[in-house]
Design an enzyme around this catalytic site. Sequence first.
Site, PDB file in Angstrom:
ATOM      1  N   PRO A 112      26.564  55.411  42.951  1.00 39.96           N
ATOM      2  CA  PRO A 112      27.694  54.976  42.114  1.00 39.96           C
ATOM      3  C   PRO A 112      28.089  56.065  41.115  1.00 39.96           C
ATOM      4  O   PRO A 112      27.224  56.740  40.566  1.00 39.96           O
ATOM      5  CB  PRO A 112      27.150  53.754  41.378  1.00 39.96           C
ATOM      6  N   GLY A 118      23.351  60.264  38.376  1.00 41.39           N
ATOM      7  CA  GLY A 118      23.482  61.683  38.710  1.00 41.39           C
ATOM      8  C   GLY A 118      24.367  61.977  39.906  1.00 41.39           C
ATOM      9  O   GLY A 118      24.111  62.923  40.659  1.00 41.39           O
ATOM     10  N   ASP A 164      19.880  66.714  35.394  1.00 43.10           N
ATOM     11  CA  ASP A 164      20.422  66.136  36.629  1.00 43.10           C
ATOM     12  C   ASP A 164      20.442  67.136  37.775  1.00 43.10           C
ATOM     13  O   ASP A 164      20.053  66.832  38.898  1.00 43.10           O
ATOM     14  CB  ASP A 164      21.881  65.696  36.418  1.00 43.10           C
TER      15      ASP A 164
HETATM   16  O1  PMV Z   1      24.462  59.446  32.511  1.00 44.03           O
HETATM   17  P1  PMV Z   1      23.885  60.735  33.012  1.00 44.03           P
HETATM   18  O2  PMV Z   1      23.080  60.594  34.248  1.00 44.03           O
HETATM   19  O3  PMV Z   1      24.921  61.825  33.086  1.00 44.03           O
HETATM   20  O4  PMV Z   1      22.828  61.210  31.911  1.00 44.03           O
HETATM   21  C1  PMV Z   1      23.193  61.579  30.616  1.00 44.03           C
HETATM   22  C2  PMV Z   1      21.946  61.974  29.919  1.00 44.03           C
HETATM   23  C3  PMV Z   1      22.116  62.422  28.484  1.00 44.03           C
HETATM   24  O5  PMV Z   1      20.824  62.759  28.009  1.00 44.03           O
HETATM   25  C4  PMV Z   1      22.667  61.307  27.617  1.00 44.03           C
HETATM   26  C5  PMV Z   1      23.042  63.633  28.358  1.00 44.03           C
HETATM   27  C6  PMV Z   1      22.493  64.868  29.008  1.00 44.03           C
HETATM   28  O6  PMV Z   1      23.313  65.719  29.410  1.00 44.03           O
HETATM   29  O7  PMV Z   1      21.269  65.046  29.070  1.00 44.03           O
END
Ligand code: PMV
Length: 333
Positions: A112, A118, A164
Amino acid sequence: MTVSSAPGKVYLFGEHAVVYGEPAVPCAIERRARVTAEKRSDGKLLVHAEDLSLDGFTVEYSGESETHPDVDVSESLLEAAMGYVDAAVAQARDAADAPDAGFEVTIESDIPLGAGLGSSAAVTVAGIDAATRELGVELAPEELADRAYRAEYEVQDGQASRADTFCSAMGGAVRVEGDDCRRIDAPDIPFVIGFDGGAGDTGKLVAGVRELREEYGFAADTVGTIGDIVSEGERVLAAAENPDGDWIAELGDLMDFNHGLLESLGVSSRSLDAMVWAARDAGAYGAKLTGAGGGGCIVALDETEETETALKFTPGCEEAFRAELATEGVRRE
Ligand code: PMV
């Protein structure tokens, strides 16, 4: 024609705090984005995007950002999707020293979008891998991770951590602390995911935590405490081979704690909390939101079917599924 796939991920621990240099442990999951790249001699980029858990679309454009394709999807969605493909292709052209290479790119994904799993990193990693291999160049996963990070960094205006992209390229469980990223040993963790059908605004949520952290010492302490939970979680994972230990229950307790702290930093939501509680009530070892929050996904630990079933009946939960740890990162298909 070259096809690559790369996995999505959940944060076992540490989102948001990772932005301030605390460690985080994301884990790759067996939900993948597949990207097919085929060279074109006219130097143009043709992109088909299907099954992105949103309306599929096909666009042909020259790659100049002013030329907006005339298709029936929201502007922001289109810009986001095209931004990642553009940046991935630019990295591939650079890596293969082929600045004028054209491509026909097809993206299929069962992750999703914008839900904390990610998806954009998986598309970017698989896209760079497919396009470079199509040009006859093979990149090591570490270089792929680095190039995918740079691509995301550009598209997200500097609001990207390496978590990610590194996790998607390498697979398995990884540890990220600033620029230091490495794979760590992990047992097969019984992840169950609940998705509310929505997505949070990562930029806004990150900005909200930043403001709280600047305004209140206790909010800064909360971010630091998340880092402590991550370190404890790493110790539990490292000892998981020990037959006397109850590592799943310990991980679950730490996830519950991590969710509580994220909630106090204002990044949870009614639907995320409802799913977290439904999982706990169903007997999950622990549950927390994953990713930026505000909406999107939660991750719970349960070896039985109970949590998945309970989530499916939880108002506000649109999809629930089990997700194996993906031990393999990017791979050719
Ligand atoms: O929602 P996602 O999977 O893009 O994760 C964001 C994670 C954060 O720590 C809030 C931001 C980041 O870039 O690490």
